[in-house]
Design an enzyme around this catalytic site. Structure first.
Site, PDB file in Angstrom:
ATOM      1  N   ARG B  35      47.103  24.008  26.271  1.00  0.00           N
ATOM      2  CA  ARG B  35      47.404  22.612  26.609  1.00  0.00           C
ATOM      3  C   ARG B  35      46.560  21.653  25.784  1.00  0.00           C
ATOM      4  O   ARG B  35      46.943  20.544  25.515  1.00  0.00           O
ATOM      5  CB  ARG B  35      47.136  22.361  28.105  1.00  0.00           C
ATOM      6  CG  ARG B  35      48.189  22.957  28.996  1.00  0.00           C
ATOM      7  CD  ARG B  35      47.999  22.528  30.441  1.00  0.00           C
ATOM      8  NE  ARG B  35      48.885  23.315  31.301  1.00  0.00           N
ATOM      9  CZ  ARG B  35      48.616  24.521  31.765  1.00  0.00           C
ATOM     10  NH1 ARG B  35      47.464  25.116  31.466  1.00  0.00           N
ATOM     11  NH2 ARG B  35      49.473  25.164  32.535  1.00  0.00           N
ATOM     12  N   ARG B  36      45.358  22.139  25.416  1.00  0.00           N
ATOM     13  CA  ARG B  36      44.481  21.278  24.631  1.00  0.00           C
ATOM     14  C   ARG B  36      44.314  21.816  23.206  1.00  0.00           C
ATOM     15  O   ARG B  36      43.227  21.725  22.622  1.00  0.00           O
ATOM     16  CB  ARG B  36      43.142  21.158  25.347  1.00  0.00           C
ATOM     17  CG  ARG B  36      43.299  20.522  26.760  1.00  0.00           C
ATOM     18  CD  ARG B  36      41.957  20.095  27.315  1.00  0.00           C
ATOM     19  NE  ARG B  36      41.070  21.241  27.443  1.00  0.00           N
ATOM     20  CZ  ARG B  36      39.742  21.186  27.366  1.00  0.00           C
ATOM     21  NH1 ARG B  36      39.142  20.034  27.143  1.00  0.00           N
ATOM     22  NH2 ARG B  36      39.017  22.274  27.517  1.00  0.00           N
ATOM     23  N   LYS B  94      45.745  38.534  37.215  1.00  0.00           N
ATOM     24  CA  LYS B  94      45.922  39.254  38.495  1.00  0.00           C
ATOM     25  C   LYS B  94      46.685  38.432  39.507  1.00  0.00           C
ATOM     26  O   LYS B  94      47.399  38.979  40.342  1.00  0.00           O
ATOM     27  CB  LYS B  94      44.576  39.685  39.076  1.00  0.00           C
ATOM     28  CG  LYS B  94      43.630  38.536  39.388  1.00  0.00           C
ATOM     29  CD  LYS B  94      42.463  38.508  38.424  1.00  0.00           C
ATOM     30  CE  LYS B  94      41.703  37.215  38.531  1.00  0.00           C
ATOM     31  NZ  LYS B  94      40.706  37.076  37.466  1.00  0.00           N
ATOM     32  N   GLY B 123      38.339  44.436  34.071  1.00  0.00           N
ATOM     33  CA  GLY B 123      37.880  44.156  32.712  1.00  0.00           C
ATOM     34  C   GLY B 123      38.056  45.380  31.831  1.00  0.00           C
ATOM     35  O   GLY B 123      39.158  45.921  31.715  1.00  0.00           O
ATOM     36  N   GLY B 176      27.917  31.722  32.265  1.00  0.00           N
ATOM     37  CA  GLY B 176      29.368  31.761  32.034  1.00  0.00           C
ATOM     38  C   GLY B 176      30.085  32.814  32.859  1.00  0.00           C
ATOM     39  O   GLY B 176      31.228  33.172  32.574  1.00  0.00           O
ATOM     40  N   GLU B 179      33.025  30.356  37.623  1.00  0.00           N
ATOM     41  CA  GLU B 179      33.715  29.082  37.427  1.00  0.00           C
ATOM     42  C   GLU B 179      32.906  27.987  38.120  1.00  0.00           C
ATOM     43  O   GLU B 179      32.026  28.270  38.937  1.00  0.00           O
ATOM     44  CB  GLU B 179      35.095  29.124  38.106  1.00  0.00           C
ATOM     45  CG  GLU B 179      35.915  30.340  37.817  1.00  0.00           C
ATOM     46  CD  GLU B 179      36.579  30.272  36.453  1.00  0.00           C
ATOM     47  OE1 GLU B 179      36.983  29.168  36.055  1.00  0.00           O
ATOM     48  OE2 GLU B 179      36.658  31.314  35.788  1.00  0.00           O
ATOM     49  N   ASP B 190      40.100  36.916  44.835  1.00  0.00           N
ATOM     50  CA  ASP B 190      40.234  37.498  43.495  1.00  0.00           C
ATOM     51  C   ASP B 190      40.314  39.022  43.596  1.00  0.00           C
ATOM     52  O   ASP B 190      41.217  39.649  43.029  1.00  0.00           O
ATOM     53  CB  ASP B 190      39.040  37.078  42.624  1.00  0.00           C
ATOM     54  CG  ASP B 190      39.028  37.783  41.278  1.00  0.00           C
ATOM     55  OD1 ASP B 190      39.675  37.274  40.345  1.00  0.00           O
ATOM     56  OD2 ASP B 190      38.381  38.849  41.163  1.00  0.00           O
ATOM     57  N   LYS B 194      43.508  41.899  42.857  1.00  0.00           N
ATOM     58  CA  LYS B 194      43.356  43.111  42.049  1.00  0.00           C
ATOM     59  C   LYS B 194      43.689  44.352  42.879  1.00  0.00           C
ATOM     60  O   LYS B 194      44.312  45.296  42.386  1.00  0.00           O
ATOM     61  CB  LYS B 194      41.926  43.194  41.511  1.00  0.00           C
ATOM     62  CG  LYS B 194      41.620  42.095  40.491  1.00  0.00           C
ATOM     63  CD  LYS B 194      40.131  41.990  40.209  1.00  0.00           C
ATOM     64  CE  LYS B 194      39.835  40.948  39.145  1.00  0.00           C
ATOM     65  NZ  LYS B 194      38.390  40.643  39.049  1.00  0.00           N
ATOM     66  N   GLY B 293      33.765  38.778  31.477  1.00  0.00           N
ATOM     67  CA  GLY B 293      33.283  38.361  30.168  1.00  0.00           C
ATOM     68  C   GLY B 293      34.410  38.455  29.151  1.00  0.00           C
ATOM     69  O   GLY B 293      35.266  39.344  29.226  1.00  0.00           O
TER      70      GLY B 293
END
Lengths: 340, 340
Positions: B35-36, B94, B123, B176, B179, B190, B194, B293
């Site tokens: 979008r950006r 997910k 991951g 990082g 969120e 979350d 999964k 990550g």
């Protein structure tokens, strides 16, 4: 899909029972080859052709041949012949692959057939798929693993009971976890063969068995185990490989190693196998699972058979293998300590 | 094989860097939707079309679309559209799968295209492949797993530092790993999403997200962590599922659980994920790996892309899913203790 099984021993019979089980659709066990087929015939498997003539397998309409006779020859030649006759092959035979992986995978590819071998390394521990499929998007740089269920059983049994190596070997035999002659397990040549297969799929290299330094667990005494235990360690037969692709330098060996008791590889018990796979981008992944026994190995074979049945025309590219320019053995203990 | 990427965040950019890396043959990153996009354009990726118009992706000659925008909609619709336009799809999403796995896998199959989603769970830990390929020859009966890297980081950081939950969340944000609003991680939704994906591939069942009981780690205090530690335990967010195929009875939940410190799932640190998979024939297998990550997730995506590039016509059958007749939550602590 019709299935033929070469070899009706512990693993072959476990697989045959699973195939005869009605809960698996679309697979039909049609042929069993065994040198002693007349003695082994089992009516519970239903309408199966039992034969002592391997040519009958090659001439059959089986789409998949499962090879579990073991040993280098004639297994290697029979895998090749089955492929030449248009069959896909699933094998648990680490010795045949350690001596012919490049030739056999290349030939399978040329024939447009599949050669799958998850069962050759780690029993039900899915290390071959993990490396060749799941880590295809990474670069594997190292492997440290417990790849021989018999020695894991013997060593963990010595820990638990204080028994001597010979007594623990007897206990393993009683449970069907050791051959009458377990030399290949104890001296590391079984694990070396498996390590060679992993080196091919992980690093894309072709190493000969004799290039891998192996040290036997033969000389270990109950006192060694006790002494390790007193310092918070256990002893495991470790198979280790690290590859520097730029220098084409491989460090690889199989040897008994003292490991901190609560480290991942040290936690193996019974016939468990375990592996740590070091990757450039994703860090380390770990796996464990039952590394020996008919049922566990039959699961790995059956999963490979199902992959072929699901997609008989699947492309399974042969790994492109180069020879390493240097192969180093067990030079420094520090290498091990880092790896586990 | 030309590759288009939908979403240029942490994971999308990590994947794009890997694709731009010259060491991966036969793959070419051609399109990036974001979008950006005008703000994110990165010259190091070379000759790539950057677009804010997703139609440009669908109309492109990309053979594989990698979807990493996240969220249910519009991702689910875009995956469907990409498949309808003849592309195979690789996704890390997910939420979209938890709400549409049956529809999307069936549609992919009907289109003769592949939908792969290893990156959606765990991951770089190859749990989807382990269950759907490696254990295809077995019957999976239970799964106990640590599936949310953010909560693992927060809980192991609280253990190591004695910090409060909020302070540990801040530390995760700084690195990082969380969120700005980590509610979906902490409250278990979350991990639930999964778990629903794993229930589909492991048990062949279709469960709705709301049927899975979840308990948040939100209320845990530094004192709880300390008190667990004093009795030799650690706390982890566990996702657990067990299925009785005969009764079509599922027991499934996500909750913080006290585990013996040296048990397999308790050993997770940082952003690690881990899983124990119970199987009828092969016993238990275990896996661990980096669960969060950009680099670790990019490895899982790239492995799926490579599987498609290797064999674009591969048949990936849609799992045949039934609805469970009963879904039970966290009824008894003893269930947990056995499972881990």
């Amino acid at each position: 899909m019709n299935i033929a099984v070469l070899g009706y021993g512990t693993v072959g019979s476990a697989l045959a029972r699973r195939l005869a089980d009605s809960t698996i659709p679309n697979l039909r066990l049609t042929h069993i080859f065994d040198r002693r087929a007349p003695l082994k015939r089992d009516a519970r498997l239903g309408d199966v052709v039992w034969t002592t003539d391997v040519e009958e397998i090659f001439a059959s309409d089986a789409g998949v041949v499962v090879e579990v006779i073991g040993g280098v020859d004639p297994a290697r030649e029979w895998i090749r012949t089955a492929l030449a006759r248009g069959k896909s092959v699933v094998t648990a035979n680490k010795q045949a692959l350690a001596h012919g992986l490049r030739d056999l995978t290349t030939f399978a590819c040329r024939q447009g057939r599949q050669l799958r071998f998850e069962a050759a390394v780690g029993g039900a521990m899915p290390i071959v798929r993990a490396i060749s499929d799941a880590m295809a998007g990474d670069r594997v740089t190292s492997i440290s693993a417990v790849l021989n269920g018999t020695t894991t059983f013997v060593l963990s049994h010595m820990e638990e009971t204080g028994l001597s190596l010979d007594a623990a070997i007897d206990a393993a035999r009683t449970r069907g976890y050791a051959e009458s002659d377990p030399a290949a397990d104890l001296d590391g040549s079984d694990a070396s063969a498996k390590l060679i297969i992993l080196c091919a799929v992980a690093f894309g290299i072709d190493v000969t068995l004799s290039a891998i330094e192996t040290r036997s667990i033969r000389e270990l005494t109950a006192r060694d185990i006790l002494s390790a235990r007193r310092s918070g360690h256990v002893i495991r037969q470790i198979a280790s490989a690290a590859y520097d692709a730029r220098l084409r330098a491989l460090t690889a060996w199989v040897a008994p190693v003292e490991l901190p008791r609560d480290s991942f590889l040290a936690r193996t018990r019974g016939v468990e196998n375990a592996a740590l796979v070091g990757c450039q981008h994703a860090g380390e992944i770990g796996l464990f699972g039952h590394g020996a026994g008919g049922d566990a190995t039959a699961v790995a074979l059956l999963s490979d058979v199902l992959a072929i049945a699901r997609d008989p025309a699947a492309l399974v590219p042969a790994p492109v293998l180069v020879r390493p320019s240097i192969v180093t053995g067990l030079t420094a203990r520090t290498v091990v300590e880092e790896a586990v």
